[in-house]
Design a protein around this motif. Structure first.
Motif, PDB file in Angstrom:
ATOM      1  N   HIS A 138       0.821  -1.217   0.000  1.00  0.00           N
ATOM      2  CA  HIS A 138       0.000   0.000   0.000  1.00  0.00           C
ATOM      3  C   HIS A 138       0.853   1.265   0.000  1.00  0.00           C
ATOM      4  O   HIS A 138       0.388   2.320   0.428  1.00  0.00           O
ATOM      5  CB  HIS A 138      -0.947  -0.017   1.202  1.00  0.00           C
ATOM      6  N   ARG A 139       2.061   1.193  -0.462  1.00  0.00           N
ATOM      7  CA  ARG A 139       2.943   2.345  -0.536  1.00  0.00           C
ATOM      8  C   ARG A 139       2.737   3.085  -1.850  1.00  0.00           C
ATOM      9  O   ARG A 139       2.365   2.495  -2.857  1.00  0.00           O
ATOM     10  CB  ARG A 139       4.413   1.922  -0.448  1.00  0.00           C
ATOM     11  N   HIS A 140       3.044   4.366  -1.825  1.00  0.00           N
ATOM     12  CA  HIS A 140       2.978   5.163  -3.052  1.00  0.00           C
ATOM     13  C   HIS A 140       4.184   4.802  -3.919  1.00  0.00           C
ATOM     14  O   HIS A 140       5.288   4.588  -3.407  1.00  0.00           O
ATOM     15  CB  HIS A 140       2.983   6.657  -2.716  1.00  0.00           C
ATOM     16  N   ASN A 144       9.690   4.144  -4.540  1.00  0.00           N
ATOM     17  CA  ASN A 144      10.631   3.287  -5.256  1.00  0.00           C
ATOM     18  C   ASN A 144      11.870   4.037  -5.712  1.00  0.00           C
ATOM     19  O   ASN A 144      12.926   3.442  -5.890  1.00  0.00           O
ATOM     20  CB  ASN A 144       9.956   2.653  -6.472  1.00  0.00           C
ATOM     21  N   VAL A 145      11.746   5.343  -5.956  1.00  0.00           N
ATOM     22  CA  VAL A 145      12.871   6.115  -6.477  1.00  0.00           C
ATOM     23  C   VAL A 145      13.405   7.110  -5.452  1.00  0.00           C
ATOM     24  O   VAL A 145      14.196   7.971  -5.779  1.00  0.00           O
ATOM     25  CB  VAL A 145      12.469   6.856  -7.776  1.00  0.00           C
ATOM     26  N   THR A 146      12.998   7.004  -4.193  1.00  0.00           N
ATOM     27  CA  THR A 146      13.426   7.922  -3.137  1.00  0.00           C
ATOM     28  C   THR A 146      14.760   7.481  -2.581  1.00  0.00           C
ATOM     29  O   THR A 146      15.022   6.292  -2.430  1.00  0.00           O
ATOM     30  CB  THR A 146      12.379   7.951  -2.004  1.00  0.00           C
ATOM     31  N   ASP A 147      15.620   8.464  -2.306  1.00  0.00           N
ATOM     32  CA  ASP A 147      16.897   8.176  -1.652  1.00  0.00           C
ATOM     33  C   ASP A 147      16.687   8.162  -0.145  1.00  0.00           C
ATOM     34  O   ASP A 147      16.162   9.120   0.426  1.00  0.00           O
ATOM     35  CB  ASP A 147      17.954   9.226  -2.020  1.00  0.00           C
ATOM     36  N   PHE A 148      17.061   7.069   0.503  1.00  0.00           N
ATOM     37  CA  PHE A 148      16.893   6.930   1.937  1.00  0.00           C
ATOM     38  C   PHE A 148      18.214   7.159   2.632  1.00  0.00           C
ATOM     39  O   PHE A 148      19.259   6.856   2.079  1.00  0.00           O
ATOM     40  CB  PHE A 148      16.342   5.544   2.271  1.00  0.00           C
ATOM     41  N   LEU A 153       9.726  11.175   4.665  1.00  0.00           N
ATOM     42  CA  LEU A 153       9.070   9.900   4.903  1.00  0.00           C
ATOM     43  C   LEU A 153       9.272   9.386   6.328  1.00  0.00           C
ATOM     44  O   LEU A 153       8.527   8.524   6.788  1.00  0.00           O
ATOM     45  CB  LEU A 153       9.569   8.856   3.912  1.00  0.00           C
ATOM     46  N   SER A 154      10.278   9.917   7.049  1.00  0.00           N
ATOM     47  CA  SER A 154      10.516   9.439   8.401  1.00  0.00           C
ATOM     48  C   SER A 154       9.736  10.221   9.452  1.00  0.00           C
ATOM     49  O   SER A 154       9.761   9.869  10.623  1.00  0.00           O
ATOM     50  CB  SER A 154      12.008   9.473   8.721  1.00  0.00           C
TER      51      SER A 154
END
Length: 191
Positions: A138-140, A144-148, A153-154
C-alpha cells in the motif's frame, strides 16, 4: 518457441522438510556406480573408484554408495533421493574429474523435482483471496525512487480521525455547551 514445458511435471516450489531452516540435510540418499572392469569407456569410473571413492564416502557418511561391476556395459551412475526421485547419468568415456563433478551435482540437487514447471512462484497451505502481502503493498510508487534516509518519509504521519473519535469530540463539545448554558441560567437566576 518450443512446447517442451508441456511435458514437465508441474507443481509449487517447496523446500523438502523446510531444509536449510534449522539444519541442512543432504537429499541424496544412495548412489550406485556401475562400471565394466575391462571396457575402455569405463576407465574414468575405475580411476574414480580407486582414487576418490573412499574420500567421498568419509566426507559424506549420510550417502550410501554401491559399486556394481557389470561385464561389457557402459559406465552408469544412478542416484536415489529422499523424496523418492531417481535419476541416472551415462558416464561413457567420462574422466575421473567429470565423474567427481557429476557426483557433486547429484549431492547438491533434489532429483527431478528441480526440473518442475512452476505454477506459481509461491505456495501457502492457507491461501488468501486478498493475495500476497508485502511491506510495499500500500505504498505510493514514489517510494521506489526515493533516496533513503528521507526526512519527509521518516516524520510521524497524523492519520485522519476515525468515526468514533469524531463522535466523541461532538459529544464532548455538546456536553460543554450544555454545561455552559446551565451555568449561564444559574447565574441569571442568582442575580
Amino acid at each position: 518457441m518450443s512446447n517442451s514445458h508441456l511435458f514437465l511435471k508441474s507443481g509449487f516450489p517447496r523446500a523438502p522438510l523446510q531444509n536449510g531452516i534449522g539444519r541442512y540435510v543432504c537429499q541424496l540418499q544412495r548412489i550406485t556406480l556401475k562400471y565394466c572392469k575391462t571396457s575402455g569407456s569405463s576407465k574414468g569410473m575405475r580411476e574414480f573408484l580407486e582414487q576418490e571413492l573412499v574420500d567421498f564416502s568419509r566426507a559424506n557418511p549420510g550417502v550410501v554408495v554401491y559399486v556394481k561391476p557389470r561385464r561389457h556395459r557402459t559406465a552408469v551412475m544412478s542416484a536415489e533421493f529422499l523424496n523418492g526421485e531417481r535419476t541416472w547419468i551415462n558416464c561413457r568415456n567420462n574422466t575421473r574429474e567429470e565423474i567427481s563433478k557429476w557426483i557433486q551435482v547429484l549431492k547438491q540437487s533434489n532429483g527431478r523435482a528441480e526440473e518442475m514447471r512452476l505454477r506459481k512462484h509461491w505456495h501457502t497451505d492457507v491461501p488468501s483471496v486478498q493475495g500476497a502481502w508485502t511491506p510495499f503493498t500500500h505504498r505510493h510508487p514514489s517510494a521506489n525512487v526515493t533516496d533513503f534516509p528521507c526526512k519527509e518519509l521518516s516524520e510521524l504521519k497524523l492519520e485522519e480521525q476515525s468515526a468514533t473519535e469524531k463522535l466523541l469530540e461532538l459529544y464532548l463539545a455538546q456536553r460543554n455547551t450544555a454545561a455552559a448554558g446551565e451555568s449561564a441560567t444559574k447565574s441569571e437566576e442568582a442575580k
